[in-house]
Design a protein around this motif. Structure first.
Motif, PDB file in Angstrom:
ATOM      1  N   GLY A   5      53.107 -17.632   4.888  1.00 29.91           N
ATOM      2  CA  GLY A   5      52.349 -18.868   4.801  1.00 29.91           C
ATOM      3  C   GLY A   5      52.725 -19.936   5.817  1.00 29.91           C
ATOM      4  N   TYR A   6      53.405 -19.546   6.899  1.00 27.73           N
ATOM      5  CA  TYR A   6      53.793 -20.514   7.929  1.00 27.73           C
ATOM      6  C   TYR A   6      52.714 -20.687   8.991  1.00 27.73           C
ATOM      7  N   VAL A   7      51.932 -19.655   9.213  1.00 31.28           N
ATOM      8  CA  VAL A   7      50.830 -19.706  10.180  1.00 31.28           C
ATOM      9  C   VAL A   7      49.595 -19.084   9.545  1.00 31.28           C
ATOM     10  N   PRO A  25      50.314 -26.341   6.878  1.00 28.47           N
ATOM     11  CA  PRO A  25      51.151 -27.496   6.523  1.00 28.47           C
ATOM     12  C   PRO A  25      52.601 -27.087   6.249  1.00 28.47           C
ATOM     13  N   ARG A  26      52.782 -25.934   5.631  1.00 27.43           N
ATOM     14  CA  ARG A  26      54.138 -25.435   5.369  1.00 27.43           C
ATOM     15  C   ARG A  26      54.866 -25.143   6.682  1.00 27.43           C
ATOM     16  N   GLY A  27      54.169 -24.522   7.626  1.00 26.58           N
ATOM     17  CA  GLY A  27      54.762 -24.225   8.922  1.00 26.58           C
ATOM     18  C   GLY A  27      55.101 -25.487   9.690  1.00 26.58           C
ATOM     19  N   ALA A  28      54.226 -26.488   9.643  1.00 27.34           N
ATOM     20  CA  ALA A  28      54.476 -27.757  10.322  1.00 27.34           C
ATOM     21  C   ALA A  28      55.690 -28.461   9.721  1.00 27.34           C
ATOM     22  N   LYS A  29      55.828 -28.386   8.410  1.00 23.45           N
ATOM     23  CA  LYS A  29      56.981 -29.005   7.731  1.00 23.45           C
ATOM     24  C   LYS A  29      58.280 -28.350   8.187  1.00 23.45           C
ATOM     25  N   VAL A  30      58.284 -27.039   8.290  1.00 22.04           N
ATOM     26  CA  VAL A  30      59.476 -26.312   8.740  1.00 22.04           C
ATOM     27  C   VAL A  30      59.801 -26.681  10.189  1.00 22.04           C
ATOM     28  N   CYS A  31      58.773 -26.791  11.034  1.00 25.13           N
ATOM     29  CA  CYS A  31      58.991 -27.167  12.436  1.00 25.13           C
ATOM     30  C   CYS A  31      59.611 -28.553  12.539  1.00 25.13           C
ATOM     31  N   ARG A  32      59.117 -29.503  11.744  1.00 29.45           N
ATOM     32  CA  ARG A  32      59.693 -30.859  11.755  1.00 29.45           C
ATOM     33  C   ARG A  32      61.147 -30.830  11.292  1.00 29.45           C
TER      34      ARG A  32
END
Length: 66
Positions: A5-7, A25-32
């Protein structure tokens, strides 16, 4: 990353063959979160060796050395 669910994939308009990979959104949160961790590590290194040396180190690591 897709199954976790990251991309996600999206069709490109006018092109049914190619798919675009986008962050969820989950992937963006991990990137931040990872960006904050990297900044913290860099600050610790800079405190030990100095900001000038960090810039030199960054420049050297970007070179083709393998």
């Amino acid at each position: 990353m897709l199954t976790e669910g990251y991309v996600d994939t999206a069709s490109k308009e006018g092109n049914s063959r190619d798919k675009q990979i986008v962050l969820t959104p989950r992937g963006a949160k991990v990137c931040r979160s990872m960006q904050k961790i990297k900044q913290s590590i860099e600050a610790e290194i800079a405190a030990e060796i100095g900001k000038d040396h960090v810039e030199t180190l960054r420049m050297l690591l970007k070179e083709d050395w393998l």
